[in-house]
Design an enzyme around this catalytic site. Structure first.
Site, PDB file in Angstrom:
ATOM      1  N   GLY A 177      21.149  45.065  39.807  1.00  0.00           N
ATOM      2  CA  GLY A 177      21.050  43.586  39.321  1.00  0.00           C
ATOM      3  C   GLY A 177      22.458  42.859  39.945  1.00  0.00           C
ATOM      4  N   ASP A 208      22.307  49.975  47.243  1.00  0.00           N
ATOM      5  CA  ASP A 208      22.524  48.429  47.145  1.00  0.00           C
ATOM      6  C   ASP A 208      23.421  47.666  47.175  1.00  0.00           C
ATOM      7  OD1 ASP A 208      24.066  50.261  44.993  1.00  0.00           O
ATOM      8  OD2 ASP A 208      24.990  49.066  44.816  1.00  0.00           O
ATOM      9  N   ASN A 209      24.449  48.178  48.327  1.00  0.00           N
ATOM     10  CA  ASN A 209      25.228  47.391  49.444  1.00  0.00           C
ATOM     11  C   ASN A 209      24.704  47.839  50.727  1.00  0.00           C
ATOM     12  OD1 ASN A 209      26.760  46.954  46.736  1.00  0.00           O
ATOM     13  ND2 ASN A 209      28.157  48.913  46.974  1.00  0.00           N
ATOM     14  N   ASP A 251      32.192  42.515  32.464  1.00  0.00           N
ATOM     15  CA  ASP A 251      32.614  41.363  31.786  1.00  0.00           C
ATOM     16  C   ASP A 251      31.874  39.458  32.573  1.00  0.00           C
ATOM     17  OD1 ASP A 251      34.070  41.100  33.766  1.00  0.00           O
ATOM     18  OD2 ASP A 251      35.918  40.667  33.031  1.00  0.00           O
ATOM     19  N   GLY A 252      31.319  40.158  34.225  1.00  0.00           N
ATOM     20  CA  GLY A 252      30.920  39.031  35.183  1.00  0.00           C
ATOM     21  C   GLY A 252      31.589  38.609  35.356  1.00  0.00           C
ATOM     22  N   GLY A 259      25.373  41.440  38.450  1.00  0.00           N
ATOM     23  CA  GLY A 259      25.630  41.857  36.948  1.00  0.00           C
ATOM     24  C   GLY A 259      27.454  40.780  37.326  1.00  0.00           C
ATOM     25  N   ARG A 260      27.317  40.041  38.360  1.00  0.00           N
ATOM     26  CA  ARG A 260      28.152  39.341  38.047  1.00  0.00           C
ATOM     27  C   ARG A 260      28.402  38.085  39.013  1.00  0.00           C
ATOM     28  NH1 ARG A 260      33.114  42.112  40.757  1.00  0.00           N
ATOM     29  NH2 ARG A 260      31.944  43.896  42.306  1.00  0.00           N
TER      30      ARG A 260
END
Ligand code: AMP
Ligand code: MG
Length: 493
Positions: A91, A253-254, A126-127, A93-94
């Site tokens: 998902g 996912d890419n 850390d996003g 994430g950042r």
């Protein structure tokens, strides 16, 4: 706070899908957003230029520090195979989808902030994003576009005023990315793995309506969509190979359903040619090497087929056989596209097995003599127009090997029906003078960390016209010297 100019004409569709497709949340504000780069031409093409105000307002908007009316920020959920290993939930994430807009042709685009803070999918991250990788994605994605390769685009870079901790503390930044859609192969895999076939169907219907509306009228719309994705990916990977591009992290996912290049991490354009070249420091098996990319695209597409099986046919055996038949399209389309593109590069029409063998021996020659990929084809383009041009000689220590190859090439050219002029135009368009070389990108990044954005801006400007020699820009043509060489780029982006 009123910010009259910082607003966008959002028209959000993904957020109308059920809540299990995303997590709705606001971006985390940055302490001192500052606009480093804004892609005016892109904003104009998208029909949104007039909606941006002064640089301060734009920086707040595009760092997620100010929420414009109509935005519906959300993090999309997906799964994926990473280097072949299954991860059931990834998902954004950042990153966040800020919202969608329609361009003047009514084409829908995602406006996506990368580096805008943690989300429920951040796991231990850390996003955030460091300035370096944001500059890299801006340069490479815009260069890809100028080369004519389907890709997500870069609209803006905003530094946040907050450091991010990587190996050292680095300046943080947010990239605004534009895409036809951020649906990935992994988005389908996520719902398939949950056994949620209703959601799978909703996602496929959404993708068809948004990206492949012509498939709606096919006998089997889901299979028709799948075949369209195969065609786009086959052409895309052929283009990557044409320019010596290595994506680096072709995880499922890419891989975007739209056929756009997405997620520029440890990617690179090759300097000296080797088909097994990788750049990602974690790709020790060469899974995503230059020459393995077609196989990996096909592998990813077979994973997509698996996820779509319940939609292809209610009988599983029947569904599998339909999927297998369709997947055969990949090598057919890829091979044709690859030969066409390398034919243009060589100034030849490659049509039979003997031609393929000639292409193979050309690539072997480049490998054996460690020849720079982009410069070889650039000088061949000039040599094709003027056989007294000596640029190729400078690339080979072994002049005899080159002379033998030139003899073969001349003999083939003599057998072609096309005239030199007909040959030369496609050659010029197939063989850039400039590509985003890793050492140049690295130098631009290092200067930017020291507060000097000039090298970034110059490099970006040169890469906007990759096929045209530009006076005073000779430096950008050359591969790195021994001490400028960058061996790997890292995933810690
Ligand atoms: P990538 O390899 O960049 O495509 O990222 C793979 C996954 O890791 C995605 O789900 C990303 O959202 C997540 N990710 C990467 N970097 C970070 C970060 N700094 N913080 C949170 N999540 C991240
Ligand atoms: Mg990714």
């Amino acid at each position: 706070m009123t910010e009259p100019f910082a607003s966008l004409p959002f028209d959000n569709s993904y957020g109308r899908l059920p809540g299990k497709f995303y997590a709705r949340l606001n971006p985390s504000p940055s302490s001192a957003p500052y606009l480093i780069e804004f892609n005016q031409a892109l904003a104009k093409d998208l029909g949104i230029l007039e909606h941006f105000g002064d640089p301060e307002a734009t920086a707040r908007l595009l760092s997620g520090s100010f929420f414009p009316k109509g935005a519906d920020p959300l993090a999309m959920v997906y799964a994926g195979h990473q280097f072949g290993g299954w991860v059931p939930q990834l998902g954004d994430g950042r990153a966040l989808l800020l919202g969608e807009i329609l361009d003047p042709q009514e084409v829908r685009y995602d406006i996506h902030l990368k580096g805008s803070g943690p989300t429920p999918f951040s796991r231990n991250g850390d996003g955030r994003a460091a300035l370096g990788p944001v500059l890299r994605e801006y340069l490479v994605s815009e260069a890809m576009h100028a080369l004519g390769v389907p890709t997500t685009r870069a609209l803006a870079i905003v530094t946040t005023g907050d450091d991010v901790r990587r190996e050292t503390a680095l300046e943080g930044a947010v990239l605004t990315r534009i895409a036809r859609s951020h649906i990935r192969v992994g988005t389908f895999q996520y719902f398939y793995a949950l056994g949620d076939h209703a959601a799978l169907r909703q996602l496929a219907d959404y993708a068809i309506d948004r990206l492949y509306p012509d498939c709606r009228s096919a006998d089997n719309p889901y299979l028709a969509m799948y075949e369209e994705v195969i065609r786009r990916q086959a052409h895309l990977v052929a283009k990557w190979l044409q320019f010596g591009f290595i994506h680096g992290v072709m995880n499922t996912d890419n891989m975007a359903l739209s056929g756009e290049t997405i997620d520029f991490g440890p990617c690179a354009f090759m300097d000296e040619f080797h088909p097994a070249k990788v750049f990602s420091s974690i790709d020790r098996q060469g899974r995503y090497s230059w020459g393995n990319q077609p196989h990996m695209a096909q592998w990813n597409l077979s994973q997509l087929a698996t996820a779509l099986l319940p939609l292809f046919h209610e009988d599983e055996n029947e569904a599998v056989s339909l999927a297998q038949d369709s997947l055969g399209l990949f090598s057919q389309v890829f091979n044709q596209s690859y030969l066409e593109k390398f034919g243009q590069k060589l100034g030849l029409v490659l049509s039979d097995e003997e031609d393929e063998a000639f292409l193979g021996s050309t690539l072997e020659l480049l490998t054996k003599h460690k020849v720079d990929f982009t410069r070889f084809f650039h000088h061949l383009t000039q040599y094709a127009q003027d056989d007294t041009h000596k640029g190729l000689e400078a690339l080979f220590a072994n002049k005899r090997a080159l002379a033998n190859w030139q003899g073969d090439w001349q003999a083939r050219v003599a057998r072609q029906v096309s005239s030199p002029l007909e040959r030369h135009k496609p050659m010029r368009r197939a063989n850039p003078v400039y590509c985003p070389r890793n050492h140049q990108i690295e130098a631009a990044i290092q200067a930017a960390y020291r507060g000097n954005f000039e090298p970034f801006r110059r490099l970006h400007a040169v890469l906007q016209s990759p096929f045209t020699p530009q006076a005073g820009c000779e430096d950008y043509e050359f591969p790195p010297s021994e001490d400028e060489r960058v061996y790997a780029t890292f995933c810690g982006t």
